[in-house]
Design an enzyme around this catalytic site. Structure first.
Site: not given
Ligand code: NDP
Ligand code: 8X3
Length: 254
Positions: A13, A17, A39, A65, A141, A154, A158, A184, A186
């Site tokens: 991923g 992000g 992508r 994945v 998370s 969700y 987690k 993390p 938000l």
């Molecule tokens: P983004 O949406 O910005 O990035 C998510 C990434 O995951 C992208 O690169 C996307 O790539 C990839 N991804 C999603 N689904 C798939 C798939 N099926 N196969 C391969 N790659 C995949 O989100 P974040 O950076 O915020 O999230 C990253 C991680 O952090 C996640 O596990 C999320 O649950 C966790 N997290 C996020 C928080 C938040 O508030 N943002 C807080 C706590 C945890 P592509 O689209 O190219 O496949």
């Molecule tokens: C992402 C944070 O609060 O949207 O893991 O679940 S929250």
């Protein structure tokens, strides 16, 4: 002290992000990378950017994945030894209550956040175990520590990541392979846009009137966790924005 230079990390991923920033900060430390996501155009852009900025080798692999065969082919095709696996790919879909939610959304979250993470762990850990060296870092998370209304699946995924991280550590007990989690609250990334199917206004509302974390905040912690001396295994780190104290306690300016 930089203990990471010359190592090789997979970041799943990495097209957006937290994963993208983690790849950048690892590259800055001299870590060679294998970056993944669906992508492929973004992966190619990031490869060029990081190779030219930091002089590290960056390999790319575009796959989903959720697809176990694709995970197998990816790991079979690796031509480098993996020191660090950052299991970051993940997402939330929707905020519907349990009695009204969409089965497809549930399957997408479970298949990505739980099964995808498990597939890659299952396929990468044997090499680490054989070499008695390596580090798995899972993206948990605060939703893995606290459940909230509208997050039935969700938060379950987690909580599962927390259980998987702890069990993996115990399965590897007695080896030098490390297992960690970063949790993390938000973070403003593409996360909310994905959760709300591209609705930018709804996504922006999540962070309205408060200062959320940014991807850099979390990537710095992932690099810190990875860079500890070999005898130090950080199990988990829980990071809120200062304006957040729980899933529902978010201080916003009027
Ligand atoms: P983004 O949406 O910005 O990035 C998510 C990434 O995951 C992208 O690169 C996307 O790539 C990839 N991804 C999603 N689904 C798939 C798939 N099926 N196969 C391969 N790659 C995949 O989100 P974040 O950076 O915020 O999230 C990253 C991680 O952090 C996640 O596990 C999320 O649950 C966790 N997290 C996020 C928080 C938040 O508030 N943002 C807080 C706590 C945890 P592509 O689209 O190219 O496949
Ligand atoms: C992402 C944070 O609060 O949207 O893991 O679940 S929250």
């Amino acid at each position: 002290m930089n203990r990471l230079k010359g190592k090789t990390a997979i970041v799943t991923g990495a097209t957006a992000g937290i994963g993208y920033k983690t790849a950048e900060l690892l590259a800055e430390q001299g870590v060679h990378l294998v970056i993944t996501g669906r992508r492929s155009d973004r992966l190619q852009e990031i490869k060029k950017e990081l190779e030219s900025a930091f002089g590290v080798e960056v390999q790319t692999a575009a796959f989903d994945v959720r697809d176990a065969d694709a995970c197998h082919s990816f790991v079979d095709s690796l031509s480098v030894t993996i020191d660090i696996l950052v299991n970051n790919a993940g997402l939330a879909k929707g905020t519907d209550p349990v009695f009204d939610a969409d089965f497809d959304d549930w399957n997408t979250m479970i298949d990505t956040n739980v099964k995808g993470l498990l597939y890659l762990s299952r396929l990468i850990i044997p090499g680490m175990k054989e070499r008695n060296s390596g580090h798995i870092i899972n993206l948990g998370s605060t939703a893995g520590h606290e459940s909230y209304a509208g997050g039935v699946v969700y938060t379950a995924t987690k909580h599962a990541v927390k259980a998987i991280t702890e069990s993996t550590k115990k399965d590897l007990h007695g080896t030098d392979v490390r297992v960690s989690m970063v949790s993390p609250g938000l973070v403003e990334t593409e996360f909310s846009e994905v959760r709300f199917d591209g609705d930018k206004e709804k996504a922006a509302d999540v962070y309205k009137g408060m200062k959320p974390l940014v991807a850099q905040d979390i990537a710095e912690i992932i690099v810190f966790v990875a860079n500890r001396p070999a005898h130090v295994n950080i199990m988990d780190t829980v990071i809120y924005p200062t304006a957040q104290s729980s899933a529902t306690m978010v201080h916003r300016n009027a």
